[in-house]
Each structure stands twice: as structure tokens, then as C-alpha cells.
Design a protein around this motif. Structure first.
Motif, PDB file in Angstrom:
ATOM      1  N   TYR A  31       0.990  -1.079  -0.059  1.00 38.65           N
ATOM      2  CA  TYR A  31       0.003   0.006   0.117  1.00 38.65           C
ATOM      3  C   TYR A  31       1.009   1.328   0.122  1.00 38.65           C
ATOM      4  O   TYR A  31       2.141   1.218   0.345  1.00 38.65           O
ATOM      5  N   ASN A  32       0.390   2.300  -0.254  1.00 45.16           N
ATOM      6  CA  ASN A  32       1.079   3.389  -0.436  1.00 45.16           C
ATOM      7  C   ASN A  32       1.216   4.180   0.983  1.00 45.16           C
ATOM      8  O   ASN A  32       0.725   3.613   1.990  1.00 45.16           O
ATOM      9  N   ILE A  33       2.142   5.223   0.893  1.00 45.33           N
ATOM     10  CA  ILE A  33       2.456   5.991   2.392  1.00 45.33           C
ATOM     11  C   ILE A  33       1.049   6.443   2.928  1.00 45.33           C
ATOM     12  O   ILE A  33       1.095   6.460   4.353  1.00 45.33           O
ATOM     13  N   ASN A  34      -0.180   6.641   2.326  1.00 46.88           N
ATOM     14  CA  ASN A  34      -1.340   7.054   2.934  1.00 46.88           C
ATOM     15  C   ASN A  34      -2.033   5.784   3.372  1.00 46.88           C
ATOM     16  O   ASN A  34      -2.991   6.130   3.911  1.00 46.88           O
ATOM     17  N   GLY A  35      -1.548   4.513   3.178  1.00 48.81           N
ATOM     18  CA  GLY A  35      -2.263   3.387   3.686  1.00 48.81           C
ATOM     19  C   GLY A  35      -3.508   3.209   2.694  1.00 48.81           C
ATOM     20  O   GLY A  35      -4.378   2.507   3.100  1.00 48.81           O
ATOM     21  N   GLU A  36      -3.311   3.627   1.211  1.00 48.16           N
ATOM     22  CA  GLU A  36      -4.223   3.058   0.415  1.00 48.16           C
ATOM     23  C   GLU A  36      -3.794   2.210  -0.677  1.00 48.16           C
ATOM     24  O   GLU A  36      -2.614   2.216  -0.835  1.00 48.16           O
TER      25      GLU A  36
END
Length: 63
Positions: A31-36
Motif C-alpha cells: 500500500y502507499n504511504i497514505n495506507g491506500e
């Protein structure tokens, strides 16, 4: 079956829970740094993920 582009937000920081959700629902890992994570899911897949939404572990976002 038609698939819809959605974003899944992991509302938990527990890596074990995230790994379990990904494995049980055949979601891409990571997942990306934003948790998505963005993915293509059918309505059946989204309905299956609804139990995790009710537990407060993820959010399903349509961007």
C-alpha cells in the motif's frame, strides 16, 4: 462481471491484519504511504469486504 476501480484505505496499522485481509480477498500486496491501494473489484468482492469495513479495519473509497 463488471469491475469497478476503487481505493481501499487500511484504517489499521497492524501489519498482520492487513496481510490477512489481502490474502483472504485476493488483493494486491502493499500500500502507499497514505495506507491506500487502488484495485479493480467486482460488486461481489466489495460486498465480501464489507465485513472488514464494519470491523473498522478498512474504508472503501470511490475516487
Amino acid at each position: 462481471m463488471k469491475k469497478e476501480k476503487i481505493t481501499i484505505y487500511y484504517a489499521t496499522n497492524q501489519k498482520e491484519e492487513i496481510a490477512r485481509i489481502q490474502a483472504e480477498n485476493n488483493l494486491p500486496t502493499g500500500y502507499n504511504i497514505n495506507g491506500e491501494i487502488e484495485c479493480q473489484l467486482s460488486k461481489d468482492d466489495i460486498e465480501r469486504l464489507d465485513k472488514e469495513v464494519r470491523k473498522g479495519l478498512i474504508q472503501i473509497r470511490r475516487k
